[in-house]
Design an enzyme around this catalytic site. Structure first.
Site, PDB file in Angstrom:
ATOM      1  N   ASP A   1      50.471 -21.880   6.927  1.00 11.71           N
ATOM      2  CA  ASP A   1      50.034 -22.843   5.908  1.00 11.71           C
ATOM      3  C   ASP A   1      49.604 -22.165   4.609  1.00 11.71           C
ATOM      4  O   ASP A   1      48.716 -22.652   3.913  1.00 11.71           O
ATOM      5  CB  ASP A   1      48.881 -23.717   6.439  1.00 11.71           C
ATOM      6  CG  ASP A   1      49.205 -24.302   7.794  1.00 11.71           C
ATOM      7  OD1 ASP A   1      50.311 -24.834   7.937  1.00 11.71           O
ATOM      8  OD2 ASP A   1      48.362 -24.209   8.710  1.00 11.71           O
TER       9      ASP A   1
ATOM     10  N   LYS B   1      54.131 -21.547   1.822  1.00 12.61           N
ATOM     11  CA  LYS B   1      55.465 -20.938   1.737  1.00 12.61           C
ATOM     12  C   LYS B   1      56.474 -21.928   1.182  1.00 12.61           C
ATOM     13  O   LYS B   1      57.400 -21.542   0.468  1.00 12.61           O
ATOM     14  CB  LYS B   1      55.929 -20.483   3.135  1.00 12.61           C
ATOM     15  CG  LYS B   1      55.067 -19.383   3.729  1.00 12.61           C
ATOM     16  CD  LYS B   1      55.557 -18.961   5.095  1.00 12.61           C
ATOM     17  CE  LYS B   1      55.264 -19.940   6.217  1.00 12.61           C
ATOM     18  NZ  LYS B   1      53.848 -20.117   6.552  1.00 12.61           N
TER      19      LYS B   1
ATOM     20  N   GLY C   1      55.618 -26.958   9.154  1.00 12.41           N
ATOM     21  CA  GLY C   1      55.597 -28.099   8.241  1.00 12.41           C
ATOM     22  C   GLY C   1      55.565 -27.588   6.820  1.00 12.41           C
ATOM     23  O   GLY C   1      54.576 -27.001   6.402  1.00 12.41           O
ATOM     24  N   HIS C   2      56.672 -27.737   6.113  1.00 17.62           N
ATOM     25  CA  HIS C   2      56.718 -27.288   4.731  1.00 17.62           C
ATOM     26  C   HIS C   2      56.676 -28.512   3.818  1.00 17.62           C
ATOM     27  O   HIS C   2      57.580 -29.324   3.824  1.00 17.62           O
ATOM     28  CB  HIS C   2      58.001 -26.475   4.464  1.00 17.62           C
ATOM     29  CG  HIS C   2      57.943 -25.106   5.075  1.00 17.62           C
ATOM     30  ND1 HIS C   2      58.989 -24.233   5.063  1.00 17.62           N
ATOM     31  CD2 HIS C   2      56.935 -24.466   5.715  1.00 17.62           C
ATOM     32  CE1 HIS C   2      58.629 -23.113   5.667  1.00 17.62           C
ATOM     33  NE2 HIS C   2      57.398 -23.236   6.078  1.00 17.62           N
TER      34      HIS C   2
ATOM     35  N   GLN D   1      55.356 -20.353  10.347  1.00 16.74           N
ATOM     36  CA  GLN D   1      54.076 -19.828  10.869  1.00 16.74           C
ATOM     37  C   GLN D   1      53.741 -18.547  10.093  1.00 16.74           C
ATOM     38  O   GLN D   1      54.014 -18.516   8.908  1.00 16.74           O
ATOM     39  CB  GLN D   1      54.140 -19.593  12.384  1.00 16.74           C
ATOM     40  CG  GLN D   1      54.206 -20.872  13.202  1.00 16.74           C
ATOM     41  CD  GLN D   1      55.606 -21.409  13.346  1.00 16.74           C
ATOM     42  OE1 GLN D   1      56.534 -20.676  13.644  1.00 16.74           O
ATOM     43  NE2 GLN D   1      55.789 -22.695  13.155  1.00 16.74           N
TER      44      GLN D   1
END
Ligand code: IMP
Length: 436
Positions: free
Chosen positions: A16, A19, A43-44, A224
Site C-alpha cells: 500500500d 505503487k 489493490g491498486h 504487496q
C-alpha cells in the site's frame, strides 16, 4: 543502438505504498506492464476520468491504450475475480481485447481455496496472519505441493483435468471435516472458465523476449511488498509469493539482465494491514491523524491500516534485497502540519542496539525503535511539483531519508493526482525515461 531499459517497480515496506499511481504515471513510456506475483489480494487504486477504480489482478497499465498487460506465471488467478474486473473495465469503456496476456503457467485459485484460507486462519487462532481471505495462500500451497492446477490445464485434455480436480477436491475434503464437496461442478466450472480465458492465454516469456528483441520496454509491476515477501518478509506474517525483485525472473520467465533498473516505492511513513510486528506503530491520536489524512484503509478489504513513523531500517533492508536504484517517496503531504517527524534509524533490543533488520520475529516484536526526530513543516507540500518549492523542513526530511536509506528519492509524490509529483532532475527515472 537504442538500449531499452525495463524497470521493476515494487514496494519497500508492507504494501500500500502507492505503487498504483507510480506505475500509472510511468506506463506511457512502456510497451507492456507485467505482474509477476500475488493475486487479487492486491489493490491498486487509480482514477479513470475522475472516477475511483481499484484494480486487483490486471496491471494498471490497462488504462493506457496501446499498452499490453501481462499476468505472469508467478501470479495466482481466481478466474471469477479476473472476469469481474474485465467486466467492470468494459463498463467504463475500457476493453482488454488484444491487450491482455495471461501466462499458461499461472496457477488457478479454486473456489474452495478461499474457504481453506478462512479455515486456516481460524485454526491459527491467536497466531493468525490476517490474510485477505482471497485463497491466495492455499493456492500457492497447492502450487508448491505440486498438485496445483494451471491455466494450461483448463485448456488441455479434459480427462486429465477431471482427474486433477477430482484429486484436489478429495485432498480438500480430507482437510475440512464432515464436508464432502462434489468434484464435478468444480470441474465443469473450470472448463467454462478456461473457455472464456482461452483467447488471452499465451507464453509470457516468449512475448517479453520478443518485445525486448524489438527494443520495446517492459515495466515489471510488483504487488504487496518486500516485507510481505515469503522469503525476505516478516515470516510467517507475509503473503505467499516473492514480492521482491527475485520474483520478476521466476514469475515471468525473464533473465536477471532483463531488469535494467529497480524503483522502490516507499510511503513517507509506514503502514501495515494484517497481523505481525510493526516496530514504529503508533497508537491513539497520532495514529488516527495519519490514518485519516492518508486515507489508510485497505483497497481490497477496507480494513483500517496500522500506522507508524518511517522505518529507515526497513527501507534500507529493502534497498539491499532489491538493489534499489531510486525511491518513489509517496504521501509526503500526509505529514504536512506535524510539529515533528521522527524517523526510526535502528532498534534497541535485549541483545543491544541493531541497525540491520532481524529475521527473528520475537526479537523484532520486542524491539524499541531508536528515533532521530526531524522538525515538521506547516506550509503545505500538497501538489508541489518542484523540490525547491517544498518547505525547507520537508526538503531536509527527504534528504535525511535518502542519507539513512542510501537511496536517492527519484520521485516524490505530493498528492493522488498524476500531476502532484516531483521527478528529481537528473535522477535515474529521468535517465530511464530518456530512452523512450
Ligand atoms: P494474503 O496475501 O491474503 O495471504 O495475506 C497475507 C498478508 O499479506 C496479510 O497481512 C495481508 O494483509 C497482507 N497483504 C496481502 N495483500 C496485500 C496488499 O495488497 N497490501 C497490503 N497488504 C497485503
Amino acid at each position: 543502438m537504442r538500449v531499452a531499459t525495463n524497470i521493476a517497480v515494487l514496494g519497500t515496506q508492507w504494501g500500500d505504498e502507492g505503487k498504483g499511481k507510480i506505475v500509472d504515471m510511468l506506463t506511457p513510456h512502456f510497451a507492456a506492464v507485467a505482474r509477476y506475483q500475488g493475486g487479487h489480494n492486491a489493490g491498486h487504486t487509480v482514477y479513470v476520468r475522475g472516477q475511483k477504480f481499484v484494480l486487483h489482478l490486471i496491471p494498471s497499465g490497462i488504462l493506457h491504450p496501446g499498452v499490453t498487460c501481462v499476468i505472469g506465471n508467478g501470479v495466482v488467478i481466481d478466474p471469477q475475480a479476473l472476469f469481474r474486473e474485465i467486466d467492470e473495465l468494459a463498463k467504463l469503456g475500457i476493453s482488454v481485447e488484444g491487450r491482455l496476456l495471461i501466462s499458461e503457467k499461472a496457477h488457478i485459485i479454486l473456489p474452495y481455496h478461499r474457504e481453506l484460507d478462512v479455515l486456516s486462519e481460524a485454526r491459527r487462532g491467536e497466531r493468525k496472519i490476517g490474510t485477505t481471505s482471497r485463497g491466495i495462500g492455499p493456492a500457492y500451497e497447492d502450487k508448491i505441493g505440486r498438485r496445483g492446477i494451471r491455466v494450461c490445464d483448463l485448456l488441455g485434455d479434459r480427462e486429465a483435468l477431471a482427474q486433477e480436480v477430482r484429486e484436489n477436491v478429495h485432498a480438500r475434503n480430507q482437510i475440512i471435516k464432515d464436508s464432502t464437496l462434489d468434484w464435478q461442478p468444480v470441474f465443469r466450472q473450470m472448463v467454462e472458465h478456461g473457455e472464456r480465458m482461452r483467447k488471452w492465454v499465451g507464453d509470457v516469456s516468449v512475448f517479453i523476449a520478443g518485445l525486448m528483441a524489438r527494443g520495446d520496454r517492459v515495466l515489471f509491476e510488483g504487488a504487496q511488498a518486500t516485507l510481505l515477501d515469503i522469503d525476505h518478509g516478516t515470516y510467517p506474517f507475509v503473503t505467499s509469493s516473492s514480492a521482491s525483485v527475485g520474483g520478476v525472473c521466476t514469475g515471468l520467465g525473464v533473465p536477471p539482465r532483463a531488469i535494467g533498473g529497480v524503483l522502490g516505492v516507499a510511503k513517507a511513513y509506514t503502514t501495515r494491514v494484517g497481523e505481525g510486528p510493526l516496530p514504529t506503530e503508533l497508537e491513539g491520536a497520532l495514529a488516527d491523524r495519519l490514518r485519516e489524512s492518508g486515507q489508510e484503509y485497505g483497497a481490497s478489504t477496507g480494513r483500517p491500516r496500522r500506522c507508524g513513523w518511517f522505518d529507515a531500517v526497513v527501507v534500507r533492508y529493502s534497498a539491499r534485497i532489491n538493489g534499489l536504484d531510486g525511491l518513489a517517496l509517496t504521501k509526503l503531504d500526509v505529514l504536512d502540519g506535524l510539529k515533528e517527524v521522527p524517523i526510526c534509524v535502528g532498534y534497541s533490543t535485549s541483545s543491544g542496539p541493531i541497525t540491520e533488520f532481524p529475521a527473528d520475529l520475537r526479537l523484532l516484536a520486542a524491539a524499541t525503535p531508536i528515533y532521530e526526530t526531524m522538525p515538521g513543516w506547516s506550509a503545505p507540500t500538497k501538489g508541489v511539483t518542484r523540490f525547491e518549492a517544498l518547505p525547507l523542513e520537508a526538503q531536509r526530511y527527504v534528504r535525511k531519508l535518502e542519507q539513512i536509506t542510501g537511496v536517492p528519492c527519484s520521485i516524490i509524490s505530493t498528492g493522488s493526482d498524476r500531476e502532484e509529483t516531483i521527478v528529481a532532475p537528473g535522477s535515474v527515472v529521468e535517465r530511464w525515461l530518456a530512452y523512450a
